[in-house]
Structure formats: C-alpha cells, structure tokens
Design an enzyme around this catalytic site. Structure first.
Site, PDB file in Angstrom:
ATOM      1  N   LEU A   1       0.842  -1.212   0.000  1.00  0.00           N
ATOM      2  CA  LEU A   1       0.000   0.000   0.000  1.00  0.00           C
ATOM      3  C   LEU A   1       0.867   1.248   0.000  1.00  0.00           C
ATOM      4  O   LEU A   1       2.001   1.247   0.472  1.00  0.00           O
ATOM      5  CB  LEU A   1      -0.951   0.005   1.204  1.00  0.00           C
ATOM      6  CG  LEU A   1      -0.406   0.052   2.626  1.00  0.00           C
ATOM      7  CD1 LEU A   1       0.102   1.425   3.029  1.00  0.00           C
ATOM      8  CD2 LEU A   1      -1.492  -0.378   3.590  1.00  0.00           C
TER       9      LEU A   1
ATOM     10  N   GLU B   1       0.956   5.189   1.257  1.00  0.00           N
ATOM     11  CA  GLU B   1       0.295   6.162   2.127  1.00  0.00           C
ATOM     12  C   GLU B   1      -0.371   7.213   1.244  1.00  0.00           C
ATOM     13  O   GLU B   1       0.150   7.575   0.201  1.00  0.00           O
ATOM     14  CB  GLU B   1       1.309   6.823   3.062  1.00  0.00           C
ATOM     15  CG  GLU B   1       1.725   5.899   4.184  1.00  0.00           C
ATOM     16  CD  GLU B   1       2.811   6.485   5.079  1.00  0.00           C
ATOM     17  OE1 GLU B   1       2.887   7.713   5.217  1.00  0.00           O
ATOM     18  OE2 GLU B   1       3.591   5.692   5.630  1.00  0.00           O
TER      19      GLU B   1
ATOM     20  N   GLY C   1      12.158  15.491  -8.842  1.00  0.00           N
ATOM     21  CA  GLY C   1      11.782  16.326  -7.701  1.00  0.00           C
ATOM     22  C   GLY C   1      12.958  16.584  -6.796  1.00  0.00           C
ATOM     23  O   GLY C   1      14.104  16.679  -7.264  1.00  0.00           O
TER      24      GLY C   1
ATOM     25  N   CYS D   1       9.547   4.339   3.898  1.00  0.00           N
ATOM     26  CA  CYS D   1       9.887   3.078   3.230  1.00  0.00           C
ATOM     27  C   CYS D   1      11.090   3.153   2.299  1.00  0.00           C
ATOM     28  O   CYS D   1      12.079   2.454   2.530  1.00  0.00           O
ATOM     29  CB  CYS D   1       8.674   2.556   2.470  1.00  0.00           C
ATOM     30  SG  CYS D   1       7.363   2.040   3.575  1.00  0.00           S
TER      31      CYS D   1
ATOM     32  N   LYS E   1       4.966  13.187   1.013  1.00  0.00           N
ATOM     33  CA  LYS E   1       4.224  13.232  -0.248  1.00  0.00           C
ATOM     34  C   LYS E   1       2.811  13.727   0.050  1.00  0.00           C
ATOM     35  O   LYS E   1       2.429  13.800   1.232  1.00  0.00           O
ATOM     36  CB  LYS E   1       4.212  11.874  -0.934  1.00  0.00           C
ATOM     37  CG  LYS E   1       3.452  10.805  -0.183  1.00  0.00           C
ATOM     38  CD  LYS E   1       3.406   9.579  -1.050  1.00  0.00           C
ATOM     39  CE  LYS E   1       2.585   8.480  -0.456  1.00  0.00           C
ATOM     40  NZ  LYS E   1       2.442   7.348  -1.329  1.00  0.00           N
TER      41      LYS E   1
HETATM   42  P1  NAD Z   1       4.281   2.665  12.098  1.00  0.00           P
HETATM   43  O1  NAD Z   1       5.470   3.136  12.820  1.00  0.00           O
HETATM   44  O2  NAD Z   1       3.321   3.661  11.535  1.00  0.00           O
HETATM   45  O3  NAD Z   1       3.442   1.675  13.019  1.00  0.00           O
HETATM   46  C1  NAD Z   1       3.988   0.689  13.821  1.00  0.00           C
HETATM   47  C2  NAD Z   1       3.124   0.520  15.063  1.00  0.00           C
HETATM   48  O4  NAD Z   1       3.586  -0.603  15.793  1.00  0.00           O
HETATM   49  C3  NAD Z   1       3.173   1.710  16.018  1.00  0.00           C
HETATM   50  O5  NAD Z   1       1.869   2.146  16.294  1.00  0.00           O
HETATM   51  C4  NAD Z   1       3.864   1.150  17.271  1.00  0.00           C
HETATM   52  O6  NAD Z   1       3.411   1.740  18.462  1.00  0.00           O
HETATM   53  C5  NAD Z   1       3.463  -0.313  17.187  1.00  0.00           C
HETATM   54  N1  NAD Z   1       4.285  -1.228  17.937  1.00  0.00           N
HETATM   55  C6  NAD Z   1       5.615  -1.250  18.132  1.00  0.00           C
HETATM   56  N2  NAD Z   1       5.969  -2.319  18.874  1.00  0.00           N
HETATM   57  C7  NAD Z   1       4.833  -2.980  19.188  1.00  0.00           C
HETATM   58  C8  NAD Z   1       4.541  -4.157  19.908  1.00  0.00           C
HETATM   59  N3  NAD Z   1       5.492  -4.899  20.478  1.00  0.00           N
HETATM   60  N4  NAD Z   1       3.258  -4.546  20.019  1.00  0.00           N
HETATM   61  C9  NAD Z   1       2.263  -3.821  19.436  1.00  0.00           C
HETATM   62  N5  NAD Z   1       2.487  -2.708  18.735  1.00  0.00           N
HETATM   63  C10 NAD Z   1       3.748  -2.297  18.587  1.00  0.00           C
HETATM   64  O7  NAD Z   1       4.842   1.743  10.933  1.00  0.00           O
HETATM   65  P2  NAD Z   1       4.180   1.473   9.506  1.00  0.00           P
HETATM   66  O8  NAD Z   1       4.442   2.620   8.601  1.00  0.00           O
HETATM   67  O9  NAD Z   1       2.796   0.991   9.675  1.00  0.00           O
HETATM   68  O10 NAD Z   1       5.101   0.281   8.987  1.00  0.00           O
HETATM   69  C11 NAD Z   1       5.035  -1.013   9.538  1.00  0.00           C
HETATM   70  C12 NAD Z   1       5.807  -1.951   8.626  1.00  0.00           C
HETATM   71  O11 NAD Z   1       5.182  -1.991   7.350  1.00  0.00           O
HETATM   72  C13 NAD Z   1       7.257  -1.538   8.380  1.00  0.00           C
HETATM   73  O12 NAD Z   1       8.045  -2.690   8.251  1.00  0.00           O
HETATM   74  C14 NAD Z   1       7.188  -0.821   7.050  1.00  0.00           C
HETATM   75  O13 NAD Z   1       8.395  -0.856   6.351  1.00  0.00           O
HETATM   76  C15 NAD Z   1       6.126  -1.636   6.328  1.00  0.00           C
HETATM   77  N6  NAD Z   1       5.396  -0.923   5.279  1.00  0.00           N
HETATM   78  C16 NAD Z   1       5.026   0.373   5.471  1.00  0.00           C
HETATM   79  C17 NAD Z   1       4.320   1.022   4.470  1.00  0.00           C
HETATM   80  C18 NAD Z   1       3.915   2.458   4.628  1.00  0.00           C
HETATM   81  O14 NAD Z   1       3.527   3.074   3.647  1.00  0.00           O
HETATM   82  N7  NAD Z   1       3.964   3.019   5.835  1.00  0.00           N
HETATM   83  C19 NAD Z   1       3.974   0.350   3.287  1.00  0.00           C
HETATM   84  C20 NAD Z   1       4.339  -0.979   3.159  1.00  0.00           C
HETATM   85  C21 NAD Z   1       5.057  -1.609   4.150  1.00  0.00           C
END
Ligand code: NAD
Length: 437
Positions: A151, A153, A254, A261, A322
């Site tokens: 996905l 953001e 840009g 990510c 973005k």
């Molecule tokens: P984020 O930082 O927004 O969210 C992570 C959440 O996990 C936080 O709310 C944090 O408090 C919680 N957390 C931490 N330790 C915890 C635990 N032990 N138990 C329960 N909750 C806990 O991160 P995100 O952007 O959602 O990314 C998560 C993963 O997905 C990463 O590996 C990222 O690379 C990947 N990812 C992100 C995106 C994106 O667009 N943000 C897209 C694809 C993949």
C-alpha cells in the site's frame, strides 16, 4: 475469520480496518497506550483518506476492536498479522527487534494453532528467524507466512481494497488456504494472489521499492542533465513514458524520495547485498543521487541569495513526504528545513496535514501558518516541497501581493514555466528552464 493485527500504524490500522470491512472480526493491538485509547474513542491517529468511513462503519458493527492486551487479542485469532516497525539499524540493516520480540511474546501466549503473518518489510530469511524464536518457547503448532504490504500512504485504503497483486510466501497448505480465503474478496476483479516461498516474498518487497526508488533517482539525474543542456524534463518524461516498456508512472523528478519506506528499504537491501559479499552498485548510486538531489535543490536557493540567507524569511509549501499524508518520516522537507535553519533562515511553513508532526520535531524553530497564503506574508521566496493538489491552481495575484519578492523555488514542478513567465515570477524548478522575472 478471527484476526489479530499487532501494530496499529499506517499499515496495521489500514490492514485491520480493511479486513473488518469484508466481515472478519479484527482485534488490533498496540503498545502505544495513548494511540489505543484514541482508537477506542473512535479517533484515528493518522491522516489517511477514506479510512474514517470504513473505520467507523466496522467499529459500530462490532467487527473492529482495539486493545493493548496482546493475550486478549490473539487467544481466539486464527491469523495474527505483524505490522510492526522495521526501522534502519545503525548499520543500515532493518532492525528486527520489534518483529522478533512480538513473535516471542506471541509464542508464549498461544494455546492453539496460529498462522503468523509478517506484513512488515523484512529482509530475506526473517520468516525462518520468526519460526526459530517462536519454536524456542512453544510446542503449539504454528506457521509463518510472509505477506509483504504494497500500500501507498495517501491512497492506502484504495490500495488495500483493490491491490494490483497480493504476494504470499508460504510452504504451509493450511496457511495458503486461509490466506487465499482472506484475500479473495479483494481480488475479485482478477488481480492475482501470487504464492511463492517465504524468501522470495520477502525479496519481492525490497525489489519493488528499490526499483521504484531507482526510477526516481534516474529521472532526477535526467532532470539535472536537462537543466545543463537546455532540455525540458517534462517533455522528456512524456516522451519516454509513452513507451509501454517504460510506462508513465514514477517518472516525475523532484527533490528526492523520502518517507518511511524507500530510504530505509533501499539501504536495507544494499546491506543485504553487502552481507552476501555482493556489490549492488546501482543501489548505492540511487542512495547517493537521492541525497545529492536535495542538496542540489538547496544550492539553487543559496545561489540566488548569494549565500546570504541570514534572517531572511522563507516560506515553505508542503512538509509531508508526499501529498495526502501527515507522515514526515525521512521527508525531504525535514532535511531542507534543517539546512535552512543552519543558514540562519527564518522558516515559515504551511502543510494541510503535516504541521503538527513538524512542530513536534522542530518546536518553535519553525513558524506555521493557517493557510497557504498567510505563510507568504513578507517572505523573500517560496519553496514548494510537497505537491498537494491545493497548491496547483492558487490565486497568483494574492501570492504576488503577499510575497515580498516574487521568487519561487519549486521542488515538484507544480507550475508551468510559461505561466510563471507570464505572471512575472522568478521561478526555478527541476529539470526545466529558469524563469527570470
Ligand atoms: P508505524 O510506525 O506507523 O506503526 C507501527 C506501530 O507498531 C506503532 O503504532 C507502534 O506503536 C506499534 N508497535 C511497536 N511495537 C509494538 C509491539 N510490540 N506490540 C504492538 N504494537 C507495537 O509503521 P508502519 O508505517 O505501519 O510500517 C510497519 C511496517 O510496514 C514496516 O516494516 C514498514 O516498512 C512496512 N510498510 C510500510 C508502508 C507504509 O507506507 N507506511 C507500506 C508498506 C510496508
């Protein structure tokens, strides 16, 4: 199905909410008590278009729950998703401590067969690591699946509900069956669920992000060369994008890529290569070019002011990494603000959604405005860093009357060069002719 999602960030919250939308019973867990409290009160802690509607619908139908109690969340769950952070470690590899410690905690609590699904972006071999950690603490059977998330953001809900593809890495028949059943409602138009082994699924995510980052860095280099040779990168972009082998998307130059990510994933893949004694030369260049691009842009500003920016008021439009998000992780704006502050600039900024996050980072070093015009009052120049839609057709007369000098540095090519010439602005953008007022 009964599901648990561990981590309610950008990925976890969207994942949990969208799975509840198709009738599943989903419990989302987070260790951030404040976040859980807000979610329980019906407040969404992030800005993500379209999320509020399905969030409230499913909460009110009793299919979407929030808790900080891991045991409560996973006891009845058949599938447990890990949507935890994997930030860059000191050596640039992905820090797996969040994922592995959650896996350990889960293994100590489960009392029946579970499918553990890794949605976080993790290096090749992490599924095995999760399995190993869990096996040390339980004899209850479980399977580990790699299900990387693609996905974006800003359009996360749309991406989740209608994915181009779903990638599932598993060697377990039960896990495959459950995952297929879970995702089937999202791919009814015929987009594929691609099954593979865990390692290939893990690599697929990094390969996708690294390829996209490469496209951006490539176009930024073409843009820089356009500037030096008098070509117009916008025309070149359209010229090459019409070739179906290249495609129209992700060809916009840009101020470099940012976000939570691309930067970390590109670095983590480069580290994986290094650990395997492989010199991934393109990736190293992608990272270097991205850093240079920000610096190159800032040089345009410093050159214009002949190096003297001390106490000059500069306005910024756009802070999020973005449009359509409030996320400022690794945002080019954060780097640019840091550099401007170091040069003694009085930074004034406006962003539709990200000001709160920037305020947390910079405190009163940055002044914020209520709207995109107010921020321009008496500014010596405007810098555009994020291409929010509302910046595309502004009231130029109002801008002219508010700005002290009609000077724009556009890091996203939001305006047309001809328009700027006609309106009498000094205008520098990326890979196009400079307009001298
Ligand atoms: P984020 O930082 O927004 O969210 C992570 C959440 O996990 C936080 O709310 C944090 O408090 C919680 N957390 C931490 N330790 C915890 C635990 N032990 N138990 C329960 N909750 C806990 O991160 P995100 O952007 O959602 O990314 C998560 C993963 O997905 C990463 O590996 C990222 O690379 C990947 N990812 C992100 C995106 C994106 O667009 N943000 C897209 C694809 C993949």
């Amino acid at each position: 199905m009964k599901l648990a999602v561990i981590g309610t960030g950008y990925v976890g919250l969207v994942t949990g909410t969208c799975f509840s939308e198709t009738g599943n019973d989903v419990t989302c867990v987070d260790i951030d008590l404040e976040k859980v409290k807000r979610l329980q009160q019906g407040e969404i802690p992030i800005f993500e278009p379209g999320l509020d509607l399905i969030f409230h619908r499913n909460v009110s139908k009793g299919r979407l729950h929030f808790t900080s109690d891991l045991e409560k969340a996973i006891t009845d769950a058949q599938i447990i998703f890990l949507a935890l952070p994997t930030p860059p470690g000191a050596d640039h590899s992905a820090d797996l401590s969040f994922v592995l410690s959650a896996a350990e905690q889960i293994s100590k609590l489960i009392t029946s067969y579970k499918v553990i699904v890794d949605k976080s972006t993790v290096p090749v071999g992490t599924s095995e690591k999760v399995r190993e950690v869990m096996s040390q603490h339980t004899n209850i059977p479980f399977d580990v699946v790699s299900n990387p998330e693609f996905l974006r953001e800003g359009v996360a809900v749309e991406d989740f509900l209608k994915p181009d593809r779903v990638v599932i890495g598993t060697s377990s028949d039960t896990a495959r069956k459950w995952m297929e059943q879970l995702y089937e409602p999202f791919v009814r138009q015929g987009n594929p669920i691609i099954f593979m082994d865990e390692r290939s699924a893990e690599m697929t995510k990094y390969a996708a992000n690294a390829y996209l980052a490469t496209k951006i860095s490539f176009m930024n280099e073409i843009a820089n060369l356009c500037e030096l040779t008098g070509a117009d990168v916008d025309k070149v972009r359209i010229g090459i994008g019409s070739d179906t082998r290249i495609g129209k998307r992700f060809l916009f130059p840009g101020v470099g890529f940012g976000g939570s990510c691309f930067p970390k994933d590109v670095m983590a893949l480069a580290k994986t290569a290094k650990d395997n004694a492989y010199d991934f030369r393109i990736l190293n260049a992608v990272i270097e070019v991205n850093k240079n691009q920000r610096e190159f842009f800032l040089q345009k500003v410093t050159k214009f002011f002949k190096g003297d920016l001390q106490s000059k008021k500069i306005a910024i439009w756009g802070l999020a990494f973005k449009p359509n998000t409030d996320d400022i992780r690794e945002a080019p704006a954060v780097y640019i603000i840091n550099d401007l502050l170091a040069l003694g600039v009085e930074v004034h900024a406006y962003d539709p959604e990200a000001m709160e996050n920037v305020a947390k980072r910079f405190g009163n070093q940055v002044q914020f405005a209520e709207d995109q015009y107010e921020v321009l009052k008496d500014a010596e120049a405007l810098i555009i860093i994020t291409e929010w839609s509302e910046f595309r057709s502004p009231d130029f007369e109002k801008m002219s009357s508010y700005l002290k000098s009609k000077v724009i540095f556009d890091g996203r090519n939001v305006f047309s060069v001809d328009d700027m010439r006609e309106k009498g602005f000094y205008y520098e953008s990326i890979g196009r002719l400079t307009v001298h007022a």
